[in-house]
Design an enzyme around this catalytic site. Sequence first.
Site, PDB file in Angstrom:
ATOM      1  N   CYS A 144     -63.752  40.364  31.210  1.00 48.52           N
ATOM      2  CA  CYS A 144     -64.724  40.789  30.223  1.00 48.52           C
ATOM      3  C   CYS A 144     -66.114  40.850  30.826  1.00 48.52           C
ATOM      4  O   CYS A 144     -66.309  40.545  31.997  1.00 48.52           O
ATOM      5  CB  CYS A 144     -64.726  39.827  29.034  1.00 48.52           C
ATOM      6  SG  CYS A 144     -63.120  39.670  28.218  1.00 48.52           S
TER       7      CYS A 144
ATOM      8  N   GLY B   3     -63.655  35.229  31.045  1.00 52.04           N
ATOM      9  CA  GLY B   3     -62.829  34.334  31.837  1.00 52.04           C
ATOM     10  C   GLY B   3     -61.523  33.973  31.171  1.00 52.04           C
ATOM     11  O   GLY B   3     -61.071  34.623  30.217  1.00 52.04           O
TER      12      GLY B   3
END
Length: 641
Positions: free
Chosen positions: A2, A76
């Site tokens: 992301c 993450g």
Amino acid sequence: MCAIAGIFDLHRHADIDAGLLQAMTDRQFHRGPDQGGTHHEPGLGLGHRRLSIIDLGGGQQPLFNEDRSVVVVYNGEIYNYPALMRELQQFGHTFRTHCDTEVIVHAWEQWGERCVERFRGMFAFALWDRRQQSLLLARDRLGVKPLHYALLDDGQLLFASEMKALLVHEGLRRELDPLAVEDYFAYGYIPEPRTIFRQIRKLPPGHTLLLRKGQAPSAPRQYWDIPFAVHAPISEAQAADELLARLREAVRIRLVAEVPLGAFLSGGVDSSAVVAMMAQESQAPVNTCSIAFGDPRFDETPYARMVAERYGTRHHAQSVEQHDIGPVDRLAGLYDEPYADSSALPTYRVCQLARQRVTVALSGDGGDENLAGYRRYRWHLHEERWRALLPSGLRRPLFGTLGRLYPKADWAPRPLRAKTTFQALARDSVSAYFHSVSIMSDQLRGSLFSDKLKRELAGYHAREVLQRHARQCPADDALSRIQYLDLKTYLPGDILTKVDRASMAHGLEVRVPLLDHQLVEWMSSLPPDLKLRGGTGKYLFKRALERHLPDELLYRDKMGFSVPLAGWLRGPLRPQLENSLRSPVLADCGMFNLDHMQTLLAQHLSGRSDHSAPLWSLMMFESFLRQLPAAAPRKPVRQAA
């Protein structure tokens, strides 16, 4: 994976520019092509782009707690989130999703800033608590995921996964940092926390930054370090068994995904070990991919095929030939600052290849730093033994004189380069290791830099990066000290940066089991002679893997993931190199001795010298400067309060 972005006004409660926030978020679309979202309230804006991996339908961000007083944007994976979720539920927290993002929100409510100490994984996130009027920025322990921030003159703090998002803001000064230029031409990358821009910083690995409305920013706080703590004695056989068990578990927890998953398989020890563990933990054949080179000196694909056949993987290989120079000029756009590791080229291609079949790939990065796999470790320990034999008052003038008088022989094998050895023996341990890892000598940088740049450096030397970390090193032995230096600099600044940007350019998530922090802590505690014994690096690792991988792979000479750069610069890349070094942007920046630059070029093209490292560094620096104006910022328009 992301991307995150945000604006935090430390002093005012006026609405932030929603259009600016959206532009910062969209600038990182490649990192999260599946979904996007923003949140803004007086004095704060948060943006997110999502690459969906877990809880595909319920993990949209920004994500809130029950009363919407706490919100997070996150990049993450937290691999222990199921256990944390169960623990937090026992404290009374209610979950609306099945994704790891929501764990961050409730962990903050339960444990505050120390919540990061409970997370096992790779992460960079920003969390806003409206009740406390505080913003927490956090980065994982080893620096797998990036996070950049800048404090503007008007009191606004910008942050983002990549610097290109920060450069959207017109209020950000684009003044280059001369100290970062010195670092770049010494290391080939710019170590944390510095960036090429004076006003932008990288949040260092293992750090948090807590900001409160109405208060001046504090310094980042370190919450973790590699301990290198000596544990109770353990036999070699016990250590080998435990190492494999810990690696197997680190791999197993990284196999959770709701999208196709695979692995990079270079043919080296580390990636082969990861694939072996994956194959033993997976029901279906593992997807693997590798990059081949036409030059056999750089081609490891026969060993990759050996592992693929042994474990029955679905293996895919792609050739990178001399004419495949397409991504060269794109690298500056990927990295947002000068970056001179030429293995970024095959890394870009292997990520591109992997993304055609999977969304998540496991890599073997981190094995060399943790288990002493680099050849330079052997040479450093050999030199350390010589340094210990003579007091510095005698050693420095003796070997310094020999180093000046002995002829230069860069063409010769390392044992015959006596000039380099003499110069190393005249230095202290940290200075010698700096000389070993530098891509360009002090003398060469001194000849290349202009008088103007030297004045701006005001005596600064890139060696100070290593000296700063050496002062914090908890280890006493010579091997652990240089491993610590690499784990603090080369690993996050070069290796992990390379993989993050190359993978994110293709919307690919890369997971790194050898950098599981619990595994890293345990490996750091091993006696040095189990890591490097005689001429064998990764000694224990290779012994442990003998039942899983063939000896001809385990005990062959290390090749590394590199390209035939010297030949490429004399061949297919020559026109681009010549154009770069004659480019007006290098002349106009005023940082270089242009005559010496042309001397390096002529010597390299003639074949008399190998100046591929400095020439490639200059080529990447020129590409960065040339493309910088193309990222012209939009003017933010502040909404009325």
